[in-house]
Write a protein that holds these residues in place. Structure first.
Motif, PDB file in Angstrom:
ATOM      1  N   CYS A   1      -4.556  51.967 -18.493  1.00 29.25           N
ATOM      2  CA  CYS A   1      -5.910  51.541 -18.868  1.00 29.25           C
ATOM      3  C   CYS A   1      -5.985  50.067 -19.264  1.00 29.25           C
ATOM      4  CB  CYS A   1      -6.444  52.423 -19.988  1.00 29.25           C
ATOM      5  SG  CYS A   1      -6.767  54.120 -19.458  1.00 29.25           S
TER       6      CYS A   1
ATOM      7  N   ARG B   1      -8.350  54.930 -10.023  1.00 30.46           N
ATOM      8  CA  ARG B   1      -8.672  53.499  -9.892  1.00 30.46           C
ATOM      9  C   ARG B   1      -7.471  52.679  -9.428  1.00 30.46           C
ATOM     10  NH1 ARG B   1     -12.945  51.440 -14.028  1.00 30.46           N
ATOM     11  NH2 ARG B   1     -14.413  53.157 -14.088  1.00 30.46           N
TER      12      ARG B   1
ATOM     13  N   CYS C   1      -8.253  59.193 -14.389  1.00 32.17           N
ATOM     14  CA  CYS C   1      -9.161  58.075 -14.115  1.00 32.17           C
ATOM     15  C   CYS C   1      -8.365  56.838 -13.699  1.00 32.17           C
ATOM     16  CB  CYS C   1      -9.993  57.804 -15.367  1.00 32.17           C
ATOM     17  SG  CYS C   1     -11.183  56.493 -15.155  1.00 32.17           S
TER      18      CYS C   1
ATOM     19  N   CYS D   1     -13.287  52.143 -22.387  1.00 30.64           N
ATOM     20  CA  CYS D   1     -14.434  53.042 -22.210  1.00 30.64           C
ATOM     21  C   CYS D   1     -14.478  54.053 -23.368  1.00 30.64           C
ATOM     22  CB  CYS D   1     -14.292  53.777 -20.882  1.00 30.64           C
ATOM     23  SG  CYS D   1     -12.911  54.946 -20.903  1.00 30.64           S
TER      24      CYS D   1
ATOM     25  N   CYS E   1      -7.760  47.910 -16.777  1.00 28.25           N
ATOM     26  CA  CYS E   1      -9.082  48.376 -16.331  1.00 28.25           C
ATOM     27  C   CYS E   1     -10.182  47.389 -16.710  1.00 28.25           C
ATOM     28  CB  CYS E   1      -9.362  49.739 -16.958  1.00 28.25           C
ATOM     29  SG  CYS E   1     -10.950  50.399 -16.438  1.00 28.25           S
TER      30      CYS E   1
END
Ligand code: SF4
Ligand code: SF4
Length: 112
Positions: A81, A76, A72, A89, A84
Motif C-alpha cells: 500500500c 493494482r 486491492c 484509503c 498506492c
C-alpha cells in the motif's frame, strides 16, 4: 529481501511466516493456539496459519488470503500500500490506526 505486507506488517518478522519457513509443526501449533486467544479467532490450526508471506507466491494464512488490503494491492499491481496513489484509503487507515508498527513500515517506505 523487503517483505512488507500490503498493510505494512513485516512478514519476515511474523511468527507464522518464521514457523512455516522452518517447517516446524510444533511451533506452528503453538502460534495457532496463541493467536486463537490473542485475536479472538478460536479454531486456528497449524494448517490455517501456514504462510509464505503476503505479497510473495505460495501459501497464505487463512486471514491474510482474504485480506481486502492485500487483494486491492495485488489488483493494482503494487508491492504494497505504500506505493498506492490512494494511500491511505479508509480501509488501510483503520488498520494503521490500530497497528502503529505497520504504519511506521509503510511511512518509511514512502519516504525512501
Ligand atoms: S501475510 Fe503471512 S507472513 Fe505476512 S503477516 Fe500475514 S500471516 Fe504473517
Ligand atoms: S486503495 Fe491503495 S492504500 Fe487502500 S488498500 Fe488499496 S492499495 Fe492499499
Amino acid at each position: 529481501m523487503n517483505m512488507i505486507a500490503a498493510c505494512g506488517l513485516d512478514c519476515a518478522q511474523c511468527e507464522a511466516y518464521k514457523a512455516t519457513q522452518a517447517n516446524d509443526l510444533l511451533l506452528l501449533e503453538g502460534v495457532a493456539e496463541k493467536w486463537s486467544v490473542e485475536f479472538s479467532t478460536p479454531g486456528l490450526t497449524a494448517d490455517l496459519i501456514r504462510c509464505d508471506g503476503c505479497m510473495t507466491p505460495g501459501l497464505k494464512m487463512s486471514h491474510c488470503a482474504e485480506c481486502k488490503m492485500r487483494l486491492c494491492a495485488l489488483e493494482r499491481g503494487l508491492a504494497n500500500c505504500a506505493a498506492c496513489p490512494d494511500y491511505a484509503c479508509a480501509e488501510l487507515a483503520g488498520f494503521l490506526q490500530a497497528v502503529p508498527p505497520a504504519k511506521a513500515n509503510l511511512d518509511a517506505l514512502r519516504q525512501a
